[in-house]
Design a protein around this motif. Sequence first.
Motif, PDB file in Angstrom:
ATOM      1  N   LEU A 122       0.818  -1.337  -0.047  1.00  0.00           N
ATOM      2  CA  LEU A 122      -0.144  -0.018  -0.010  1.00  0.00           C
ATOM      3  C   LEU A 122       0.948   1.035   0.011  1.00  0.00           C
ATOM      4  N   GLY A 123       1.982   1.061   0.886  1.00  0.00           N
ATOM      5  CA  GLY A 123       2.744   2.517   0.721  1.00  0.00           C
ATOM      6  C   GLY A 123       3.653   2.662  -0.535  1.00  0.00           C
ATOM      7  N   GLY A 124       3.750   1.646  -1.255  1.00  0.00           N
ATOM      8  CA  GLY A 124       4.334   1.344  -2.428  1.00  0.00           C
ATOM      9  C   GLY A 124       3.575   2.104  -3.792  1.00  0.00           C
ATOM     10  N   LEU A 125       2.160   1.749  -3.501  1.00  0.00           N
ATOM     11  CA  LEU A 125       1.289   2.504  -4.408  1.00  0.00           C
ATOM     12  C   LEU A 125       1.122   3.808  -4.074  1.00  0.00           C
ATOM     13  N   ALA A 126       1.287   4.423  -2.976  1.00  0.00           N
ATOM     14  CA  ALA A 126       1.275   5.634  -2.518  1.00  0.00           C
ATOM     15  C   ALA A 126       2.511   6.102  -3.167  1.00  0.00           C
ATOM     16  N   LEU A 145      -3.392   7.168   1.110  1.00  0.00           N
ATOM     17  CA  LEU A 145      -3.095   5.669   1.090  1.00  0.00           C
ATOM     18  C   LEU A 145      -2.058   5.282   2.128  1.00  0.00           C
ATOM     19  N   ARG A 146      -0.922   6.321   2.141  1.00  0.00           N
ATOM     20  CA  ARG A 146       0.092   6.272   3.019  1.00  0.00           C
ATOM     21  C   ARG A 146      -0.064   6.131   4.645  1.00  0.00           C
ATOM     22  N   ARG A 147      -0.912   7.013   4.593  1.00  0.00           N
ATOM     23  CA  ARG A 147      -1.493   7.159   6.246  1.00  0.00           C
ATOM     24  C   ARG A 147      -2.369   5.900   6.776  1.00  0.00           C
ATOM     25  N   VAL A 148      -3.235   5.567   5.777  1.00  0.00           N
ATOM     26  CA  VAL A 148      -3.674   4.375   6.166  1.00  0.00           C
ATOM     27  C   VAL A 148      -2.931   3.169   6.496  1.00  0.00           C
ATOM     28  N   ALA A 149      -1.949   2.876   5.567  1.00  0.00           N
ATOM     29  CA  ALA A 149      -1.038   1.843   5.824  1.00  0.00           C
ATOM     30  C   ALA A 149      -0.344   2.104   7.169  1.00  0.00           C
ATOM     31  N   GLN A 150      -0.146   3.184   7.485  1.00  0.00           N
ATOM     32  CA  GLN A 150       0.785   3.588   8.735  1.00  0.00           C
ATOM     33  C   GLN A 150      -0.166   3.391   9.941  1.00  0.00           C
ATOM     34  N   PHE A 154      -6.878  -6.414  12.489  1.00  0.00           N
ATOM     35  CA  PHE A 154      -6.405  -6.577  13.966  1.00  0.00           C
ATOM     36  C   PHE A 154      -6.100  -5.007  14.321  1.00  0.00           C
ATOM     37  N   VAL A 155      -7.169  -4.772  15.501  1.00  0.00           N
ATOM     38  CA  VAL A 155      -6.924  -3.644  16.119  1.00  0.00           C
ATOM     39  C   VAL A 155      -7.199  -3.939  17.721  1.00  0.00           C
ATOM     40  N   PRO A 156      -6.483  -3.900  18.740  1.00  0.00           N
ATOM     41  CA  PRO A 156      -6.410  -4.111  20.009  1.00  0.00           C
ATOM     42  C   PRO A 156      -7.666  -3.215  20.706  1.00  0.00           C
ATOM     43  N   GLU A 157      -8.622  -3.983  21.295  1.00  0.00           N
ATOM     44  CA  GLU A 157      -9.650  -2.843  21.970  1.00  0.00           C
ATOM     45  C   GLU A 157      -9.329  -1.834  22.755  1.00  0.00           C
ATOM     46  N   PRO A 158      -8.019  -1.719  23.619  1.00  0.00           N
ATOM     47  CA  PRO A 158      -7.760  -0.916  24.193  1.00  0.00           C
ATOM     48  C   PRO A 158      -6.985   0.419  23.249  1.00  0.00           C
ATOM     49  N   LEU A 159      -6.952   0.029  22.095  1.00  0.00           N
ATOM     50  CA  LEU A 159      -6.440   1.109  20.798  1.00  0.00           C
ATOM     51  C   LEU A 159      -7.397   2.017  20.281  1.00  0.00           C
ATOM     52  N   LEU A 160      -8.671   1.535  20.431  1.00  0.00           N
ATOM     53  CA  LEU A 160      -9.662   2.174  19.909  1.00  0.00           C
ATOM     54  C   LEU A 160      -9.661   3.573  19.734  1.00  0.00           C
ATOM     55  N   PRO A 161      -9.819   4.122  21.025  1.00  0.00           N
ATOM     56  CA  PRO A 161      -9.717   5.652  21.209  1.00  0.00           C
ATOM     57  C   PRO A 161      -8.583   6.210  20.788  1.00  0.00           C
ATOM     58  N   GLY A 162      -7.225   5.655  20.676  1.00  0.00           N
ATOM     59  CA  GLY A 162      -6.248   6.347  20.006  1.00  0.00           C
ATOM     60  C   GLY A 162      -6.427   6.193  18.543  1.00  0.00           C
ATOM     61  N   PHE A 163      -6.869   4.836  17.967  1.00  0.00           N
ATOM     62  CA  PHE A 163      -7.130   4.779  16.476  1.00  0.00           C
ATOM     63  C   PHE A 163      -7.997   5.917  16.119  1.00  0.00           C
ATOM     64  N   TYR A 164      -9.216   6.031  16.855  1.00  0.00           N
ATOM     65  CA  TYR A 164     -10.032   7.059  16.400  1.00  0.00           C
ATOM     66  C   TYR A 164      -9.533   8.499  16.370  1.00  0.00           C
ATOM     67  N   MET A 165      -8.647   8.754  17.439  1.00  0.00           N
ATOM     68  CA  MET A 165      -8.110  10.033  17.451  1.00  0.00           C
ATOM     69  C   MET A 165      -6.987  10.535  16.293  1.00  0.00           C
ATOM     70  N   ARG A 166      -6.402   9.120  15.904  1.00  0.00           N
ATOM     71  CA  ARG A 166      -5.389   9.452  14.609  1.00  0.00           C
ATOM     72  C   ARG A 166      -6.151   9.523  13.473  1.00  0.00           C
ATOM     73  N   LEU A 167      -7.455   8.856  13.337  1.00  0.00           N
ATOM     74  CA  LEU A 167      -8.171   8.812  12.000  1.00  0.00           C
ATOM     75  C   LEU A 167      -8.523  10.471  12.019  1.00  0.00           C
TER      76      LEU A 167
END
Length: 517
Positions: free
Chosen positions: A58-62, A332-337, A359-372
């Motif tokens: 994905l990063g390569g396509l970016a 694309l690059r940010r999604v891969a990261q 695969f996303v650990p349940e405890p990381l969901l808040p951080g995942f959302y904030m990064r989105l």
Amino acid sequence: MDKEYAELKQAFEGFVAGTVSAEALKPLAAPSGIYQQRNGLFMLRVRVNGGEIACLQLGGLAALLESTGGYAHLTSRQDVQLHDVPAERVLEAVLACDRLGMPFKGGGGNTYRNTVVGADSGLSRETVFDVYPYAHALNHMLRRFEKAYALPRKFKIAFFASDRDLLRAAIHDLGFVARCADGRPGFRVYAGGGMGRESATGVCLVDFLPAEQVAHAAAALITLFHDHGDRANRHQARLRFLVKRLGAEAFMRLFWQYYVTIDPPKLPALEAETALPAEFAEAKRHVDATRIEGDAAFARWKAIAVLPTRFGEAVKSVRLFVPYGHLTAAQLRRVAQLAEWAGSLFVRLMATQDVLIPFVPEPLLPGFYMRLQEELGDVDLTFRSFKGHIVTCVGATVCKIGMADAPALADKLAEKLDLFLPADTAQKLALLRLVADEVRISGCPNACSGHPAVRVGIGCLNQNVAGEVRPFGRLLYGAGVTDGVPHLSTEGEGGKLMPVDALVDATVERLKVLAEL
């Protein structure tokens, strides 16, 4: 690999020099999934088997898009299309993708196309068994099966991991649905389905085919199609028209004649089933979630985008809703990261033109959302508006054979549906899921969005009204499985052809009924 693309290289050099016309270029470029757009630039269809793509790819396509320009479009067949590529950069893009492990052979034309796989295979609790290893093994075999690239018309294969997707399997030229018998893995097999003029569900060839015979069945059906498909009339050349001409029973007899007489190819070694990456536990680091405690938008996002997995309550999958299926190189690059940060080494592209982070650990969901929000806030990956989240074909503004602007019609529908937001009742959350998964719009009778095979579909075409060409369409609904038999939608509103505004209003009313609003 340069030798493999020598003819393509020569054709594009001639096109750029002005010695090869667009008409002469098309039959040379189409089998590789390369087509000229209405704006004169090119679309390159990158095969991504089952939509499963490593974050490194994905990063390569970016990086490639940053070099050549343009943007990425995620398709309903889990490909990645690179749009707006200048003719003089096409070969550069082709060779770069090949080096990334994504060869172009069979991206278009009368060939075996990209294999669709239910993106939740091996992740969902409903998985009978993970079908991805079989899809990858069959793809490996067919890439070396020359008849698969010399067919009367295109040929599409799909794998699904549970009976929930019987209809999706039945609308393919060859569809496999996982099942077990006496502890043995196998598949229910459908053949002869397809979308387009005279869309049809296929016939059930066998209720249980032992899994190790997948390659045998595919080779038999492809050889049958190679020998008996209509090579004289392109509009009657798809496999479903052969089923129609012969009748279902005669077609099935012919298939089994081929099955018992061809030399059965061996299915290559299977890859490992979907499993948590070895490094996954390391991703369970602390995230400060105090900034979004009690945040209603975060709660709504979790309700529609976060999915349970068979790996326990601590492991989730996350769906990124991609507006129009479009992503820039930077996105694309940010999604891969983001996927790598969460602990996934790959992502899966969905038939809804979205991205699944497995695969996303349940405890990381808040951080995942904030990064989105912080890193990808310029694109509505959390489904704040209906705009961009109704699956359509690319439409007449891009496609040379398109008739109506399907994305523009979807935007009109989205404007009406947005009147139901932002209140987050259970019914309105149900409407979000319904629209994201079960509404499709096609801009011409080719049904490229698959609109006859969802609960609410719109098929468009142009009509001449008093000397002016205007878009019209028909509303279809009711597709599903009844008593174990898959069936397509029927025409709603009496099959009436309606102008766009009336069509939008009728669709809204139908969706309100289905979502119990």
